[in-house]
Scaffold this active site. Structure first.
Site, PDB file in Angstrom:
ATOM      1  N   CYS A 186      49.027  31.252  45.004  1.00  0.00           N
ATOM      2  CA  CYS A 186      49.498  32.635  45.052  1.00  0.00           C
ATOM      3  C   CYS A 186      48.419  33.544  45.651  1.00  0.00           C
ATOM      4  CB  CYS A 186      49.868  33.119  43.654  1.00  0.00           C
ATOM      5  SG  CYS A 186      48.462  33.219  42.513  1.00  0.00           S
TER       6      CYS A 186
ATOM      7  N   CYS B 159      45.326  33.844  43.554  1.00  0.00           N
ATOM      8  CA  CYS B 159      44.515  32.628  43.606  1.00  0.00           C
ATOM      9  C   CYS B 159      43.671  32.610  44.880  1.00  0.00           C
ATOM     10  CB  CYS B 159      45.402  31.390  43.541  1.00  0.00           C
ATOM     11  SG  CYS B 159      46.403  31.270  42.049  1.00  0.00           S
TER      12      CYS B 159
END
Length: 76
Positions: free
Chosen positions: A10, A13
């Protein structure tokens, strides 16, 4: 030093990965930085929310995007 960023890829991340690299560079450390996207490996650490940060096998943060300064502090 081994640093693992746990997450499914994501945007948070990815941002955490960049923050970790910047923090390591600021500290002048040598670290093996690894992104872990495999859910089985993430579950191995007992993490239920991502992104998570693991330093030398210990989960130091889970579920939030740390700033560069916060990561520098965790690195000692």
């Amino acid at each position: 030093m081994k640093i693992e960023i746990l997450g499914t890829g994501c945007s948070k991340c990815q941002a955490l990965t960049l923050h970790v690299k910047e923090a390591v560079a600021q500290k002048g450390l040598f670290a093996q930085i690894e992104k872990v996207e495999d859910l089985m490996q993430i579950m191995h650490y007992g993490v239920t929310s991502t992104p998570a940060l693991v330093i030398d096998g210990k989960v130091v943060s889970s579920g939030k995007l740390l700033s560069v300064d916060e990561i520098v502090a965790l690195l000692g």
